[in-house]
Write an enzyme that holds these catalytic residues in place. Structure first.
Site, PDB file in Angstrom:
ATOM      1  N   ASN A 151     -34.281  -1.842  -0.547  1.00  0.00           N
ATOM      2  CA  ASN A 151     -33.901  -3.222  -0.863  1.00  0.00           C
ATOM      3  C   ASN A 151     -33.548  -4.068   0.367  1.00  0.00           C
ATOM      4  O   ASN A 151     -33.890  -5.236   0.434  1.00  0.00           O
ATOM      5  CB  ASN A 151     -32.774  -3.249  -1.903  1.00  0.00           C
ATOM      6  CG  ASN A 151     -31.505  -2.624  -1.404  1.00  0.00           C
ATOM      7  OD1 ASN A 151     -31.528  -1.650  -0.663  1.00  0.00           O
ATOM      8  ND2 ASN A 151     -30.382  -3.181  -1.795  1.00  0.00           N
ATOM      9  N   GLY A 227     -28.860   5.038  -1.741  1.00  0.00           N
ATOM     10  CA  GLY A 227     -29.938   4.991  -2.727  1.00  0.00           C
ATOM     11  C   GLY A 227     -29.378   5.114  -4.120  1.00  0.00           C
ATOM     12  O   GLY A 227     -28.209   4.820  -4.365  1.00  0.00           O
ATOM     13  N   THR A 231     -30.415  10.268  -7.395  1.00  0.00           N
ATOM     14  CA  THR A 231     -30.855  10.912  -6.144  1.00  0.00           C
ATOM     15  C   THR A 231     -29.633  11.445  -5.390  1.00  0.00           C
ATOM     16  O   THR A 231     -29.664  12.547  -4.836  1.00  0.00           O
ATOM     17  CB  THR A 231     -31.625   9.921  -5.228  1.00  0.00           C
ATOM     18  OG1 THR A 231     -32.533   9.172  -6.022  1.00  0.00           O
ATOM     19  CG2 THR A 231     -32.375  10.632  -4.125  1.00  0.00           C
ATOM     20  N   GLU A 249     -23.824   6.439  -0.606  1.00  0.00           N
ATOM     21  CA  GLU A 249     -23.665   5.026  -1.017  1.00  0.00           C
ATOM     22  C   GLU A 249     -24.655   4.805  -2.149  1.00  0.00           C
ATOM     23  O   GLU A 249     -25.860   4.746  -1.911  1.00  0.00           O
ATOM     24  CB  GLU A 249     -24.005   4.093   0.149  1.00  0.00           C
ATOM     25  CG  GLU A 249     -23.215   4.334   1.427  1.00  0.00           C
ATOM     26  CD  GLU A 249     -21.814   3.757   1.363  1.00  0.00           C
ATOM     27  OE1 GLU A 249     -21.531   2.974   0.445  1.00  0.00           O
ATOM     28  OE2 GLU A 249     -20.992   4.125   2.217  1.00  0.00           O
ATOM     29  N   CYS A 283     -27.272  -3.954  -4.020  1.00  0.00           N
ATOM     30  CA  CYS A 283     -26.362  -3.097  -4.777  1.00  0.00           C
ATOM     31  C   CYS A 283     -25.063  -3.828  -5.107  1.00  0.00           C
ATOM     32  O   CYS A 283     -24.334  -3.429  -6.004  1.00  0.00           O
ATOM     33  CB  CYS A 283     -26.075  -1.833  -3.985  1.00  0.00           C
ATOM     34  SG  CYS A 283     -25.464  -2.186  -2.337  1.00  0.00           S
ATOM     35  N   GLU A 461     -18.420   4.005   4.679  1.00  0.00           N
ATOM     36  CA  GLU A 461     -19.040   3.759   5.979  1.00  0.00           C
ATOM     37  C   GLU A 461     -18.484   2.435   6.505  1.00  0.00           C
ATOM     38  O   GLU A 461     -17.602   1.852   5.885  1.00  0.00           O
ATOM     39  CB  GLU A 461     -20.567   3.756   5.830  1.00  0.00           C
ATOM     40  CG  GLU A 461     -21.082   5.124   5.370  1.00  0.00           C
ATOM     41  CD  GLU A 461     -22.594   5.311   5.395  1.00  0.00           C
ATOM     42  OE1 GLU A 461     -23.315   4.348   5.675  1.00  0.00           O
ATOM     43  OE2 GLU A 461     -23.040   6.444   5.118  1.00  0.00           O
TER      44      GLU A 461
END
Ligand code: NAD
Length: 480
Positions: A151, A227, A231, A249, A283, A461
């Site tokens: 994205n 992602g 996943t 994340e 996101c 992060e």
């Protein structure tokens, strides 16, 4: 046709098994290039290059690292036009957005960590009365993996790589196979900036093959992943028994809570952005809008009016607000949520249709879509859709809206619009999310911790959090 190559040990190479996958231009709906579908052998080659570079890179002075990272930042800035064009072509996002957000931010990621590493310090604790001093060193980990989504391709790829190499690690990185182009161009920039061979290695390919080989590699000691939530869960299952350090994340389903005492015009402008920027494929987008009942009807009318004025079009046209969705599969996924919304779930207030853009007839364009829903428990409010689709719902009390905001499996970000200080303090504490924006959205300061709660991720992060993730603390106790 463009051909993308792996970047290993400072060189551009074809995949060992010579397997390739197609790369699509989403605004034309056609193949415009090929990328390696790298296998275990390519990942091993990348790992070997990284491993070889590690002893020297991890002992370069902070000044040298600062100089090289700053040079990369500068070269990204100098190549802004070229990189932004590549991003818009590969992803379908408006060129104007790539020029003002994606590429400048990729440059600031390197600039920020070039500086941050010079300020990142070890700690010492004097054990008074025991004649001892404890030193806590922060050591580089070794070879680490960075895996990113489609994205915000270069923006999120560099968000991981910059702190990883600043902290003295060597990296095996994989961008999304859907948007590999700017990661490919980054290799050339790193060579020009004098990054030693093997410090950064970029392997391209499918998540299930190339990504899987990276996460299963027994000597890659840490994985920073951005992602989807499923996943992320899969990666956690593989990484846990191998004792890898993990930063995840993941997805979001963020509430945008609007009280009648907010600055209305500012809220309306920002809500259009927080709903549809990057085709709603961020996101952090506020995909569930909750509006205080007293202004619900007014908001509905004004919001629909503003959104209907947005121009869906060719990413390269300067008037375009909303470009193409990233892939045909993704377009169909978003569309299926709209098409399966029954009368009992909600009412379509605007959008919902594919858009035929002149000269881009096969592109993946969709109208920005607003649906009024009746129950926060509906699929539209519970599942991450990650496209140009928002729902709106009225609420009456603080308790009611906090309950609905928190009643999802995700907990990435929340936005709150109010000018009441007591309410701000109370609600920001009650909302289950890693980030709460009050009277703004996506205002980022790179020093702050970034990440989500619940199914939105594990770890943080950004700033020192990223440098902490990419280093291993070691305690040394000296008795004197
Ligand atoms: P994805 O999970 O499908 O893919 C992300 C990356 O993981 C890609 O590079 C992919 O190739 C790789 N991958 C897939 N399977 C793998 C495997 N088995 N092993 C290793 N790697 C594998 O996600 P996506 O569709 O590219 O991105 C969209 C998702 O990303 C959304 O859910 C969105 O919310 C999330 N996202 C989160 C943040 C955040 O900061 N929390 C930011 C951006 C996007």
């Amino acid at each position: 046709m463009k051909k993308i190559l792996n970047y290993i040990d400072g060189e551009f190479t074809a995949p060992i098994q010579n397997n390739w996958i197609e790369n699509f231009n989403p605004s034309k709906g056609e193949v415009y290039g090929h990328i390696p579908n790298s296998t275990k052998e390519d990942v091993e080659k990348a790992y070997q290059a990284a491993q070889k570079a590690f002893p020297s890179w991890s002992t370069t002075t902070l000044n040298q690292r600062h100089t090289i990272l700053s040079k990369i930042a500068l070269l990204i800035e100098e190549n802004l036009e070229n990189l932004a064009q590549a991003e818009a072509l590969d992803n379908g996002k408006p060129l104007s957005l790539a020029k003002t957000i994606d590429i400048p931010r990729a440059s600031s990621n390197f600039k920020f960590f070039a500086n941050a590493i010079t300020q990142f310090s070890s700690e010492a604790h004097e054990s008074i009365g025991k004649d001892a001093i404890n030193i806590t060193l922060r050591e580089s980990i070794g070879v680490v993996a960075c895996i990113s989504p489609w994205n915000l391709p270069l923006y999120l790829f560099t968000w991981k790589i910059a702190p990883a190499i600043a902290a003295g690690n060597c990296v095996v990185a994989k961008p999304s196979e859907i948007t590999p182009m700017t990661a490919f161009l980054l290799g050339e920039i790193c060579n020009k900036a004098g990054l030693p061979n093997g410090v950064l290695n970029i392997v391209h390919g499918l998540g299930s093959i190339t990504g899987q080989a990276i996460i299963e590699h027994p000597n890659i000691k840490a994985i920073s992943f951005t992602g989807g939530t499923s996943t992320g869960a899969h990666i956690a299952r593989i990484a846990a028994p191998l004792f890898k350090k993990l930063s995840l994340e993941l997805g979001g389903k963020n509430p945008n809570i609007i009280f009648s005492d907010c600055d209305y015009d500012e809220m309306l402008e920002t809500t259009v952005r927080s709903s549809f920027a990057n085709q709603g494929q961020i996101c952090l987008c506020g995909s569930r809008i909750f509006v205080e009942a007293t202004i619900f009807e007014k908001f509905k009318k004004d919001f629909v009016k503003k959104v209907s004025a947005l121009k869906v079009g060719d990413p390269f046209c300067s008037k375009t607000d909303i470009g193409a969705l990233v892939s045909k599969t993704h377009l169909e996924k978003v569309k299926s949520y709209i098409d399966s919304t029954g009368e009992e779930t909600g009412k379509l207030l605007f959008g919902g249709k594919k858009v035929n853009v002149e000269n881009n007839e096969n592109g993946y364009f969709l109208q920005p879509t607003i649906i009024e829903v009746y129950d926060n428990k509906c699929r539209l409010n519970q599942e991450e859709i990650f496209g140009p689709l928002v729902t709106i719902m009225p609420f009456n009390t603080e308790e009611e809206v906090v309950q609905m905001a928190n009643d999802v499996k995700y907990g990435l970000s929340a936005t709150l619009w109010t000018n009441n200080l007591n309410r701000t303090m109370k609600l920001t504490k009650q909302l289950h999310s890693g980030i709460v924006w009050v009277n703004t959205w996506l205002l980022r300061d790179l020093r702050t911790p970034f990440g989500g709660k619940k199914a939105s991720g594990v770890g943080r992060e950004g700033g020192n959090e990223a440098l902490r993730f990419f280093t291993e603390p070691k305690n040394i106790c000296i008795k004197y």
